[in-house]
Write a protein that holds these residues in place. Sequence first.
Motif, PDB file in Angstrom:
ATOM      1  N   GLY A 111       0.792  -1.220   0.000  1.00  0.00           N
ATOM      2  CA  GLY A 111       0.000   0.000   0.000  1.00  0.00           C
ATOM      3  C   GLY A 111       0.823   1.268   0.000  1.00  0.00           C
ATOM      4  N   VAL A 112       2.134   1.130   0.174  1.00  0.00           N
ATOM      5  CA  VAL A 112       3.024   2.294   0.208  1.00  0.00           C
ATOM      6  C   VAL A 112       4.050   2.223  -0.924  1.00  0.00           C
ATOM      7  N   THR A 113       4.809   1.123  -0.987  1.00  0.00           N
ATOM      8  CA  THR A 113       5.797   0.966  -2.052  1.00  0.00           C
ATOM      9  C   THR A 113       5.402  -0.118  -3.059  1.00  0.00           C
ATOM     10  N   PHE A 114       4.371  -0.861  -2.760  1.00  0.00           N
ATOM     11  CA  PHE A 114       3.775  -1.787  -3.734  1.00  0.00           C
ATOM     12  C   PHE A 114       2.334  -2.040  -3.316  1.00  0.00           C
ATOM     13  N   PRO A 121       0.651  -7.944  -8.521  1.00  0.00           N
ATOM     14  CA  PRO A 121       1.324  -6.892  -7.758  1.00  0.00           C
ATOM     15  C   PRO A 121       1.816  -5.761  -8.651  1.00  0.00           C
ATOM     16  N   GLU A 122       1.799  -4.557  -8.106  1.00  0.00           N
ATOM     17  CA  GLU A 122       2.257  -3.373  -8.837  1.00  0.00           C
ATOM     18  C   GLU A 122       3.213  -2.578  -7.948  1.00  0.00           C
ATOM     19  N   GLY A 123       4.394  -2.300  -8.454  1.00  0.00           N
ATOM     20  CA  GLY A 123       5.338  -1.468  -7.722  1.00  0.00           C
ATOM     21  C   GLY A 123       4.941  -0.019  -7.777  1.00  0.00           C
ATOM     22  N   LEU A 124       5.105   0.695  -6.692  1.00  0.00           N
ATOM     23  CA  LEU A 124       4.706   2.098  -6.599  1.00  0.00           C
ATOM     24  C   LEU A 124       5.894   3.049  -6.538  1.00  0.00           C
ATOM     25  N   VAL A 125       7.105   2.508  -6.565  1.00  0.00           N
ATOM     26  CA  VAL A 125       8.320   3.346  -6.544  1.00  0.00           C
ATOM     27  C   VAL A 125       8.853   3.371  -7.975  1.00  0.00           C
TER      28      VAL A 125
END
Length: 199
Positions: A111-114, A121-125
Amino acid sequence: MAILRIDSSANTNDSVTRALTDRIIAKLGDTNVTVRDLALEPLPQITQTWAVARVTPEEDRAPEQTEALKESDKLVAEMMAADTIVIGAPMYNFSIPAALKAWIDLVARVGVTFRYTEAGPEGLVKGKRVIIAMASGGTPAGAPVDFNTPYLKTVLGFMGMDDVTIISADALATDPEATMANAHTAVDALQSSDARKAA
């Protein structure tokens, strides 16, 4: 361009990875560098309180849960603020130092970096450049028993960082002079942030 430099070698005097990260930073030519030295400032291990806090909505967290996440929040903010992340990752017993694993455990947050989606799954960085300086006594980077660089590429990619360059000094016990010469050549071939943008 902002750089986050992460050193994890327990050797603070004549470390190969520290020397390589020095050279990488100099090559990139950026002066806005945040240094996170995991040997001089060890990070805490994750705990039950931390594990529960990370999946508890912020407005519902107890004070001790908020406190447990403070260091993690700071590390994530450092990572998010960086354009380039330079990691010194010596090989200890075929893998990364425990100090570096502690950093990963604290920044890999659902929920923060993925996040998990219906598509997986999706990376958020995203949009980060990562350069890893790896050193080993004799295990070649990419060898079947190299659990250092494949792991780092996997976990960083999981968080969305897929622009990863490995600078390896991986035969120090057998031919240190040639090994360092090759590593220096690889560093010298790196493009600065401005040159990459122009290209």
